[in-house]
Design a protein around this motif. Structure first.
Motif, PDB file in Angstrom:
ATOM      1  N   TYR B  49      -6.162  21.461 -16.327  1.00 60.42           N
ATOM      2  CA  TYR B  49      -5.641  22.472 -17.524  1.00 60.42           C
ATOM      3  C   TYR B  49      -7.134  23.370 -17.678  1.00 60.42           C
ATOM      4  CZ  TYR B  49      -2.052  19.905 -19.752  1.00 60.42           C
ATOM      5  OH  TYR B  49      -0.564  19.539 -19.866  1.00 60.42           O
ATOM      6  N   GLU B  50      -6.882  24.637 -17.767  1.00 56.99           N
ATOM      7  CA  GLU B  50      -7.752  25.645 -18.437  1.00 56.99           C
ATOM      8  C   GLU B  50      -7.555  25.807 -19.600  1.00 56.99           C
ATOM      9  OE1 GLU B  50     -10.289  26.699 -16.614  1.00 56.99           O
ATOM     10  OE2 GLU B  50      -9.768  26.006 -14.475  1.00 56.99           O
ATOM     11  N   ASN B  51      -8.339  25.409 -20.645  1.00 56.59           N
ATOM     12  CA  ASN B  51      -8.011  25.483 -22.005  1.00 56.59           C
ATOM     13  C   ASN B  51      -6.689  24.848 -22.183  1.00 56.59           C
ATOM     14  OD1 ASN B  51     -10.550  26.991 -22.882  1.00 56.59           O
ATOM     15  ND2 ASN B  51      -9.624  28.682 -21.561  1.00 56.59           N
ATOM     16  N   GLU B  52      -5.715  25.302 -22.794  1.00 55.09           N
ATOM     17  CA  GLU B  52      -4.267  24.646 -23.152  1.00 55.09           C
ATOM     18  C   GLU B  52      -3.488  24.737 -22.158  1.00 55.09           C
ATOM     19  OE1 GLU B  52      -5.828  27.037 -24.921  1.00 55.09           O
ATOM     20  OE2 GLU B  52      -4.284  28.644 -25.355  1.00 55.09           O
ATOM     21  N   GLU B  53      -3.771  25.652 -21.054  1.00 52.08           N
ATOM     22  CA  GLU B  53      -3.045  26.239 -19.991  1.00 52.08           C
ATOM     23  C   GLU B  53      -2.673  25.310 -18.860  1.00 52.08           C
ATOM     24  OE1 GLU B  53      -3.362  30.095 -18.669  1.00 52.08           O
ATOM     25  OE2 GLU B  53      -1.586  30.120 -17.222  1.00 52.08           O
ATOM     26  N   ALA B  54      -1.794  24.612 -18.306  1.00 52.89           N
ATOM     27  CA  ALA B  54      -1.672  23.825 -17.171  1.00 52.89           C
ATOM     28  C   ALA B  54      -1.703  24.704 -16.014  1.00 52.89           C
ATOM     29  CB  ALA B  54      -0.480  22.963 -17.064  1.00 52.89           C
ATOM     30  N   VAL B  55      -2.660  24.850 -15.136  1.00 54.45           N
ATOM     31  CA  VAL B  55      -2.808  25.923 -14.104  1.00 54.45           C
ATOM     32  C   VAL B  55      -2.338  25.171 -12.760  1.00 54.45           C
ATOM     33  CG1 VAL B  55      -4.573  27.263 -15.283  1.00 54.45           C
ATOM     34  CG2 VAL B  55      -5.375  25.550 -13.968  1.00 54.45           C
ATOM     35  N   ASP B  56      -2.514  23.939 -12.676  1.00 52.29           N
ATOM     36  CA  ASP B  56      -2.195  23.259 -11.288  1.00 52.29           C
ATOM     37  C   ASP B  56      -1.768  21.897 -11.733  1.00 52.29           C
ATOM     38  OD1 ASP B  56      -4.170  22.474  -8.532  1.00 52.29           O
ATOM     39  OD2 ASP B  56      -2.114  22.303  -8.925  1.00 52.29           O
ATOM     40  N   ASP B  57      -0.423  21.700 -11.416  1.00 57.85           N
ATOM     41  CA  ASP B  57       0.342  20.649 -11.887  1.00 57.85           C
ATOM     42  C   ASP B  57       1.528  20.375 -10.517  1.00 57.85           C
ATOM     43  OD1 ASP B  57       3.202  22.014 -14.352  1.00 57.85           O
ATOM     44  OD2 ASP B  57       2.446  22.639 -12.074  1.00 57.85           O
ATOM     45  N   SER B  58       1.215  20.821  -9.344  1.00 59.39           N
ATOM     46  CA  SER B  58       2.139  20.694  -8.239  1.00 59.39           C
ATOM     47  C   SER B  58       2.048  19.067  -7.795  1.00 59.39           C
ATOM     48  CB  SER B  58       1.601  21.599  -7.167  1.00 59.39           C
ATOM     49  OG  SER B  58       0.094  21.198  -6.559  1.00 59.39           O
ATOM     50  N   GLN B  59       1.102  18.276  -8.189  1.00 59.08           N
ATOM     51  CA  GLN B  59       1.132  16.965  -7.701  1.00 59.08           C
ATOM     52  C   GLN B  59       1.527  16.220  -8.768  1.00 59.08           C
ATOM     53  OE1 GLN B  59       0.514  16.388  -4.409  1.00 59.08           O
ATOM     54  NE2 GLN B  59       0.333  18.365  -4.375  1.00 59.08           N
ATOM     55  N   LEU B  60       2.043  16.811  -9.899  1.00 59.33           N
ATOM     56  CA  LEU B  60       2.544  15.576 -10.987  1.00 59.33           C
ATOM     57  C   LEU B  60       4.028  15.382 -10.690  1.00 59.33           C
ATOM     58  CD1 LEU B  60       1.392  14.623 -13.907  1.00 59.33           C
ATOM     59  CD2 LEU B  60       2.500  16.626 -14.762  1.00 59.33           C
ATOM     60  N   PRO B  61       4.433  14.265 -10.753  1.00 56.80           N
ATOM     61  CA  PRO B  61       5.884  13.861 -10.744  1.00 56.80           C
ATOM     62  C   PRO B  61       6.572  14.139 -11.874  1.00 56.80           C
ATOM     63  CG  PRO B  61       4.446  11.808  -9.891  1.00 56.80           C
ATOM     64  CD  PRO B  61       3.495  12.916 -10.763  1.00 56.80           C
ATOM     65  N   LYS B  62       6.949  15.302 -11.982  1.00 58.35           N
ATOM     66  CA  LYS B  62       7.755  15.727 -13.207  1.00 58.35           C
ATOM     67  C   LYS B  62       8.899  15.047 -13.854  1.00 58.35           C
ATOM     68  CE  LYS B  62       5.685  20.248 -12.432  1.00 58.35           C
ATOM     69  NZ  LYS B  62       5.139  19.946 -11.027  1.00 58.35           N
ATOM     70  N   ASP B  63       9.485  14.269 -12.973  1.00 57.67           N
ATOM     71  CA  ASP B  63      10.672  13.716 -13.607  1.00 57.67           C
ATOM     72  C   ASP B  63      10.184  12.433 -14.393  1.00 57.67           C
ATOM     73  OD1 ASP B  63      11.332  11.116 -10.852  1.00 57.67           O
ATOM     74  OD2 ASP B  63       9.472  12.294 -11.363  1.00 57.67           O
ATOM     75  N   ARG B  64       8.919  12.054 -14.232  1.00 58.74           N
ATOM     76  CA  ARG B  64       8.785  10.882 -15.145  1.00 58.74           C
ATOM     77  C   ARG B  64       7.262  11.080 -15.853  1.00 58.74           C
ATOM     78  NH1 ARG B  64       7.346   6.488 -13.351  1.00 58.74           N
ATOM     79  NH2 ARG B  64       6.878   7.360 -10.873  1.00 58.74           N
ATOM     80  N   PHE B  65       6.439  12.191 -15.463  1.00 61.08           N
ATOM     81  CA  PHE B  65       4.871  12.246 -15.868  1.00 61.08           C
ATOM     82  C   PHE B  65       5.173  13.436 -16.713  1.00 61.08           C
ATOM     83  CE2 PHE B  65       2.159   9.447 -13.790  1.00 61.08           C
ATOM     84  CZ  PHE B  65       2.973   8.868 -12.827  1.00 61.08           C
ATOM     85  N   PRO B  81      10.096   6.727 -17.450  1.00 58.18           N
ATOM     86  CA  PRO B  81       9.695   5.383 -17.757  1.00 58.18           C
ATOM     87  C   PRO B  81       8.748   4.932 -16.528  1.00 58.18           C
ATOM     88  CG  PRO B  81      11.956   5.414 -16.277  1.00 58.18           C
ATOM     89  CD  PRO B  81      11.261   6.900 -16.953  1.00 58.18           C
ATOM     90  N   ALA B  82       8.085   3.825 -16.699  1.00 57.11           N
ATOM     91  CA  ALA B  82       6.797   3.676 -15.636  1.00 57.11           C
ATOM     92  C   ALA B  82       7.741   2.784 -14.546  1.00 57.11           C
ATOM     93  CB  ALA B  82       5.912   2.699 -16.323  1.00 57.11           C
ATOM     94  N   GLU B  83       7.299   3.074 -13.305  1.00 57.60           N
ATOM     95  CA  GLU B  83       7.423   2.193 -12.238  1.00 57.60           C
ATOM     96  C   GLU B  83       6.388   1.251 -11.401  1.00 57.60           C
ATOM     97  OE1 GLU B  83       8.927   4.939  -9.406  1.00 57.60           O
ATOM     98  OE2 GLU B  83      10.718   5.453 -10.551  1.00 57.60           O
ATOM     99  N   LEU B  84       6.765   0.393 -10.851  1.00 55.07           N
ATOM    100  CA  LEU B  84       5.651  -0.554 -10.272  1.00 55.07           C
ATOM    101  C   LEU B  84       4.411   0.237  -9.639  1.00 55.07           C
ATOM    102  CD1 LEU B  84       8.144  -3.433  -8.886  1.00 55.07           C
ATOM    103  CD2 LEU B  84       6.807  -3.464 -11.147  1.00 55.07           C
TER     104      LEU B  84
END
Lengths: 112, 116
Positions: B49-65, B81-84
């Motif tokens: 995040y730069e201040n309140e803006e997400a500027v790099d989220d390419s590695q975030l698993p967006k289906d669950r995170f 939901p969390a997975e093992l």
């Protein structure tokens, strides 16, 4: 192949020994090179930072960067039991706030 | 100067349950990072995040995170939901955020998550 390779060890040395820790990398765009120390159940803390090639010394610690070989090193002189930790190399492409790319970390034990 | 604060320090949940982590960066630090550190590995970036803006989220698993940084100060990272395979240490870091200068990233102690 990962961008940053680091031997995970573990490495065990007697107190007073000189320790050599190393990382290799594949991306020539990396310009900023760091070593972090991480104690068990703690977050990483910055030890040394170097821009481009060259050496940097801070007390018992010396960081070396050889961009032509894509190889960085951290030397610890007169190692102490309190140096026992995991040492992570980290790199970034640009200045500012670009994310760090870390190695796996090398676990070091200094035996009294 | 207080460091990066994270809570909880430890969390044990059953798979498919939701979980949230909270981070308060160092005062005045505009840039905030969430990293995940698997056992025996180095941290890997999830989101920046730069201040309140997400500027790099390419590695975030967006289906669950998901993550948010309302008002550009503290931040929350959620898994639902969390997975093992989500068992790891979740590290928050912050830096000053000045452009054109190398800025040190300061890490919090992390939240150690175990999914059963």
């Amino acid at each position: 192949q990962k961008e940053v390779e680091q031997d995970p060890g573990p490495l065990s040395v007697p107190e007073g020994a000189i320790v050599s820790l190393n990382c290799t990398y594949s991306n020539s765009a990396f310009q900023y090179f760091m070593w972090y120390r991480q104690y068990s159940r703690k977050g990483p803390e910055l030890l040394m930072y170097t821009y481009s090639s060259g050496n940097k010394e801070d007390g018992r610690f010396t960081a070396q960067v050889d961009k032509s070989s894509k190889y960085i090193s951290l030397f610890i002189r007169d190692s102490q039991p309190s140096d026992s930790a995991t040492y992570l190399c980290a790199m970034s492409r640009n200045s500012g706030n670009t994310p760090l790319v870390f190695g796996k970390g090398t676990r070091l034990s200094v035996i009294a | 100067e207080a460091g990066v604060v994270q809570s909880p320090r430890y969390k044990i949940i059953e798979k498919k349950q939701p979980v949230a982590f909270w981070c308060n960066p160092i005062s005045g630090h505009n840039t905030l990072y969430w990293y995940r550190q698997n056992l025996g590995q180095g941290p890997e970036l999830l989101i920046r995040y730069e201040n309140e803006e997400a500027v790099d989220d390419s590695q975030l698993p967006k289906d669950r995170f998901s993550a948010e940084r309302l008002k550009g100060v503290d931040s929350t990272l959620k898994i639902q939901p969390a997975e093992l395979g989500d068992s790891a240490v979740y590290l928050c870091a912050s830096s000053r955020g000045r452009q054109g200068r190398h800025e040190t990233q300061y890490f919090g102690p992390g939240t150690r998550l175990l999914v059963l």
